[in-house]
Design an enzyme around this catalytic site. Structure first.
Site, PDB file in Angstrom:
ATOM      1  N   GLN A 126      11.526 -20.362  -3.836  1.00  0.00           N
ATOM      2  CA  GLN A 126      10.243 -20.980  -4.190  1.00  0.00           C
ATOM      3  C   GLN A 126       9.860 -22.062  -3.173  1.00  0.00           C
ATOM      4  OE1 GLN A 126      10.517 -23.395  -7.747  1.00  0.00           O
ATOM      5  NE2 GLN A 126       8.336 -23.262  -8.170  1.00  0.00           N
ATOM      6  N   GLY A 127       8.863 -21.788  -2.356  1.00  0.00           N
ATOM      7  CA  GLY A 127       8.421 -22.756  -1.349  1.00  0.00           C
ATOM      8  C   GLY A 127       7.202 -23.521  -1.825  1.00  0.00           C
ATOM      9  N   SER A 129       7.533 -27.402  -3.058  1.00  0.00           N
ATOM     10  CA  SER A 129       7.633 -28.834  -2.734  1.00  0.00           C
ATOM     11  C   SER A 129       7.671 -29.068  -1.231  1.00  0.00           C
ATOM     12  CB  SER A 129       8.906 -29.429  -3.346  1.00  0.00           C
ATOM     13  OG  SER A 129       8.945 -29.189  -4.716  1.00  0.00           O
ATOM     14  N   SER A 161      15.618 -24.273  -3.221  1.00  0.00           N
ATOM     15  CA  SER A 161      16.897 -23.769  -3.740  1.00  0.00           C
ATOM     16  C   SER A 161      17.095 -22.331  -3.283  1.00  0.00           C
ATOM     17  CB  SER A 161      16.908 -23.791  -5.271  1.00  0.00           C
ATOM     18  OG  SER A 161      16.656 -25.066  -5.752  1.00  0.00           O
ATOM     19  N   GLU A 244       7.889 -21.188 -15.811  1.00  0.00           N
ATOM     20  CA  GLU A 244       9.174 -21.764 -15.402  1.00  0.00           C
ATOM     21  C   GLU A 244       9.730 -22.657 -16.512  1.00  0.00           C
ATOM     22  OE1 GLU A 244       8.853 -24.243 -11.906  1.00  0.00           O
ATOM     23  OE2 GLU A 244      10.994 -24.595 -11.785  1.00  0.00           O
ATOM     24  N   GLU A 387       9.020 -37.746 -16.316  1.00  0.00           N
ATOM     25  CA  GLU A 387       7.818 -38.570 -16.498  1.00  0.00           C
ATOM     26  C   GLU A 387       6.571 -37.686 -16.514  1.00  0.00           C
ATOM     27  OE1 GLU A 387      10.226 -39.143 -14.356  1.00  0.00           O
ATOM     28  OE2 GLU A 387      11.080 -41.033 -15.062  1.00  0.00           O
TER      29      GLU A 387
HETATM   30  C1  LIG Z   1      18.206 -29.747  -7.241  1.00  0.00           C
HETATM   31  C2  LIG Z   1      16.749 -29.540  -6.976  1.00  0.00           C
HETATM   32  C3  LIG Z   1      16.272 -28.253  -6.747  1.00  0.00           C
HETATM   33  C4  LIG Z   1      14.922 -28.048  -6.442  1.00  0.00           C
HETATM   34  N1  LIG Z   1      14.495 -26.769  -6.143  1.00  0.00           N
HETATM   35  C5  LIG Z   1      13.206 -26.588  -5.740  1.00  0.00           C
HETATM   36  C6  LIG Z   1      12.777 -25.290  -5.295  1.00  0.00           C
HETATM   37  O1  LIG Z   1      13.538 -24.315  -5.292  1.00  0.00           O
HETATM   38  N2  LIG Z   1      11.506 -25.167  -4.849  1.00  0.00           N
HETATM   39  C7  LIG Z   1      10.611 -26.203  -4.852  1.00  0.00           C
HETATM   40  O2  LIG Z   1       9.470 -26.003  -4.462  1.00  0.00           O
HETATM   41  N3  LIG Z   1      10.997 -27.456  -5.264  1.00  0.00           N
HETATM   42  C8  LIG Z   1      12.276 -27.650  -5.697  1.00  0.00           C
HETATM   43  N4  LIG Z   1      12.686 -28.915  -6.092  1.00  0.00           N
HETATM   44  C9  LIG Z   1      11.754 -30.019  -5.971  1.00  0.00           C
HETATM   45  C10 LIG Z   1      11.267 -30.593  -7.297  1.00  0.00           C
HETATM   46  O3  LIG Z   1      10.304 -29.730  -7.881  1.00  0.00           O
HETATM   47  C11 LIG Z   1      10.716 -31.988  -7.019  1.00  0.00           C
HETATM   48  O4  LIG Z   1      11.815 -32.798  -6.641  1.00  0.00           O
HETATM   49  C12 LIG Z   1      10.031 -32.584  -8.219  1.00  0.00           C
HETATM   50  O5  LIG Z   1       8.813 -31.933  -8.479  1.00  0.00           O
HETATM   51  C13 LIG Z   1       9.753 -34.101  -8.019  1.00  0.00           C
HETATM   52  O6  LIG Z   1       9.067 -34.319  -6.820  1.00  0.00           O
HETATM   53  P1  LIG Z   1       9.584 -35.391  -5.732  1.00  0.00           P
HETATM   54  O7  LIG Z   1      11.028 -35.138  -5.484  1.00  0.00           O
HETATM   55  O8  LIG Z   1       8.660 -35.346  -4.592  1.00  0.00           O
HETATM   56  O9  LIG Z   1       9.501 -36.786  -6.481  1.00  0.00           O
HETATM   57  P2  LIG Z   1       8.174 -37.634  -6.707  1.00  0.00           P
HETATM   58  O10 LIG Z   1       7.075 -36.740  -7.163  1.00  0.00           O
HETATM   59  O11 LIG Z   1       7.941 -38.484  -5.506  1.00  0.00           O
HETATM   60  O12 LIG Z   1       8.603 -38.530  -7.913  1.00  0.00           O
HETATM   61  C14 LIG Z   1       9.392 -39.719  -7.767  1.00  0.00           C
HETATM   62  C15 LIG Z   1       9.442 -40.411  -9.130  1.00  0.00           C
HETATM   63  O13 LIG Z   1       8.120 -40.801  -9.526  1.00  0.00           O
HETATM   64  C16 LIG Z   1       7.804 -40.285 -10.809  1.00  0.00           C
HETATM   65  N5  LIG Z   1       6.388 -39.887 -10.884  1.00  0.00           N
HETATM   66  C17 LIG Z   1       5.719 -39.129 -10.002  1.00  0.00           C
HETATM   67  N6  LIG Z   1       4.437 -38.949 -10.408  1.00  0.00           N
HETATM   68  C18 LIG Z   1       4.313 -39.606 -11.585  1.00  0.00           C
HETATM   69  C19 LIG Z   1       3.231 -39.799 -12.504  1.00  0.00           C
HETATM   70  N7  LIG Z   1       2.021 -39.230 -12.296  1.00  0.00           N
HETATM   71  N8  LIG Z   1       3.454 -40.535 -13.623  1.00  0.00           N
HETATM   72  C20 LIG Z   1       4.688 -41.101 -13.852  1.00  0.00           C
HETATM   73  N9  LIG Z   1       5.740 -40.957 -12.999  1.00  0.00           N
HETATM   74  C21 LIG Z   1       5.554 -40.222 -11.897  1.00  0.00           C
HETATM   75  C22 LIG Z   1       8.691 -39.047 -10.939  1.00  0.00           C
HETATM   76  O14 LIG Z   1       8.918 -38.710 -12.290  1.00  0.00           O
HETATM   77  C23 LIG Z   1       9.961 -39.498 -10.247  1.00  0.00           C
HETATM   78  O15 LIG Z   1      10.763 -40.256 -11.125  1.00  0.00           O
HETATM   79  C24 LIG Z   1      14.029 -29.144  -6.421  1.00  0.00           C
HETATM   80  C25 LIG Z   1      14.511 -30.435  -6.681  1.00  0.00           C
HETATM   81  C26 LIG Z   1      15.841 -30.643  -6.944  1.00  0.00           C
HETATM   82  C27 LIG Z   1      16.320 -32.050  -7.195  1.00  0.00           C
END
Ligand SMILES: Cc1cc2nc3c(=O)[nH]c(=O)nc-3n(C[C@H](O)[C@H](O)[C@H](O)COP(=O)(O)OP(=O)(O)OC[C@H]3O[C@@H](n4cnc5c(N)ncnc54)[C@H](O)[C@@H]3O)c2cc1C
Length: 400
Positions: A126-127, A129, A161, A244, A387
């Protein structure tokens, strides 16, 4: 509202249980205590056995190879898989890209991709993020510029992932940089062998390789690999993310861990007797059991509502399952880590006392308890952070 299982559903549960018992290869069963540590070939082997039985794509329409099960049967199936535990049918294929292709894809795409998505001959990752686009996914910047019959794609994906096992990636790209951010996105399928695709590992806190960065440098993707209309990718992504979240509570996984923690506590001596008789430990087990029962009833209520609505749209209540299910996975991983004690910290095989007589899967559970616990911290981040789920619940369910 009827929340009990019918006699036929209970017979079905026995059928699933017997199939897993009789068909799960011993080499995969031995890793059962470390459900996150199956390697790519384990996942492929088991997925193909399920597909040969007609069970890999449990919620797909029968015309595309689904088994024609009810929502309750699907729930029972997943619970048994997770509780066994055995590898889940690959979610990226079965829950995510498959339904997008059969709902929005062209007849040629359905014919070309669906059988291979179902059988895992094409492993998809899944591309979505990107650095700077996680919770705010619509901020993604990977660009796709049309040149003749191709898109030329440039950008970076992150946390992808299983990209190192994948044959294909379903990917969100920006096809109209001048439109409002949700309106200029398209959904494309990229062959991972295309020149310009580079996969670089990200090692997670458990010391393992689950996730990656994927760099896309002048990657040429035929326009026929775009699913649905150009610039409508956001609608398909929302559809996919709703799917999902349903089933992401993984009640069976936490139930299996609770059983294992209780079994291990029987063997563990503390100051004044067995750990299993310690009132504090017993209280924690019962708290987890109550939480799991509440989660199971919530899952069945959501299934019952979906059955009545029957409009195919994801229920915002699935955010409750994601939120509480992820927390419960963390709680259950923590419980196993506590029972495992210092040996769980080893990360590698050290002294096995007092566990030398354990079955192999229990022993791997002890040795993997702490890495598993660390990895469980990610459950409240991936698939939509907690959140973000709370925001959905407050708006769509509580009406704030
Ligand atoms: C182990 C793992 C596997 C993953 N696998 C995939 C994958 O296969 N494909 C893929 O595309 N992505 C994948 N992801 C990415 C995942 O979907 C993102 O990490 C997730 O959506 C959070 O985005 P971010 O890491 O950019 O954090 P951010 O969005 O920057 O968030 C940082 C913090 O701010 C909080 N926050 C953000 N916006 C708000 C809001 N509006 N209100 C309140 N709080 C908020 C969040 O809850 C978090 O605590 C994976 C992540 C992990 C950790």
């Amino acid at each position: 509202m009827d929340l009990s299982y019918t006699p036929a559903e209970l017979v079905f549960r026995e059928e699933v249980r017997a199939f897993i018992r009789d068909n799960l290869p011993e080499s995969i069963r031995a890793k059962a205590g470390l459900s996150a540590y199956y390697d790519g070939s384990d996942v492929r082997t088991w997925h193909k056995l399920l597909d040969a039985k007609g069970w890999a794509a449990s919620h797909w329409p029968m015309e595309y190879g689904g088994p024609g099960w009810s929502a309750v049967q699907r729930y029972i199936f997943m619970e048994e898989i997770l509780q066994a535990p055995a590898p889940e049918p690959l979610s990226f294929n079965i829950n995510m890209v498959g339904p997008v292709v059969y709902t929005f894809g062209s007849p040629e795409q359905k014919e070309r991709f669906l059988p291979k998505i179902r059988s895992l001959d094409y492993w998809f990752c899944q591309g979505f993020s990107e650095p700077g686009a996680g919770s705010d996914l619509a901020a993604l910047r990977t660009s796709a510029v049309r040149e003749g019959d191709d898109y030329v794609i440039n950008g970076q994906k992150i946390w992808t992932s299983t990209a190192h096992d994948a044959d294909w990636m379903f990917c969100l790209v920006r096809t109209d940089p001048s439109a409002k951010k949700q309106e200029g996105i398209s959904f494309v399928l990229i062959d991972m062998k295309t020149p310009g695709v580079t996969v670089r590992p990200i090692i997670t806190i458990d010391g393992e390789h689950h996730t990656n960065e994927v760099f896309l440098d002048n990657v040429r993707v035929p326009v026929v690999n775009r699913v649905g209309e150009e610039n409508k990718g956001w609608d398909y992504a929302k559809f996919l993310l709703g799917n999902e979240r349903t089933g992401i509570a993984r009640v069976g996984l936490s139930k299996g861990r609770l059983q294992r923690a209780r079994r291990l506590a029987e063997l563990s001596e503390v100051l004044d007797g067995k750990l299993s008789e310690d009132p504090f430990f017993r209280r924690r087990c019962i708290e987890l059991e109550i939480e799991l029962k509440a989660l199971e009833v919530t899952a069945l209520r959501i299934i019952d509502r979906q059955r009545k609505r029957n409009d195919g749209k994801p229920d915002p209540a699935s955010s409750i399952l994601k939120l509480r299910g992820a927390e419960t996975q963390q709680f259950s991983a923590e419980l196993v880590a506590e029972v495992a004690g210092p040996l769980g910290l080893a990360f590698t095989h050290g002294s096995k006392a007092p566990w030398q007589d354990l079955a192999e899967d229990d022993l791997t559970a002890v040795l993997g308890a702490v890495p598993n616990y660390f990895l469980s911290r990610a459950a409240t981040i991936y698939g939509g952070a907690s959140e973000v789920q709370k925001n959905i619940i407050s708006k769509a369910i509580l009406g704030f």
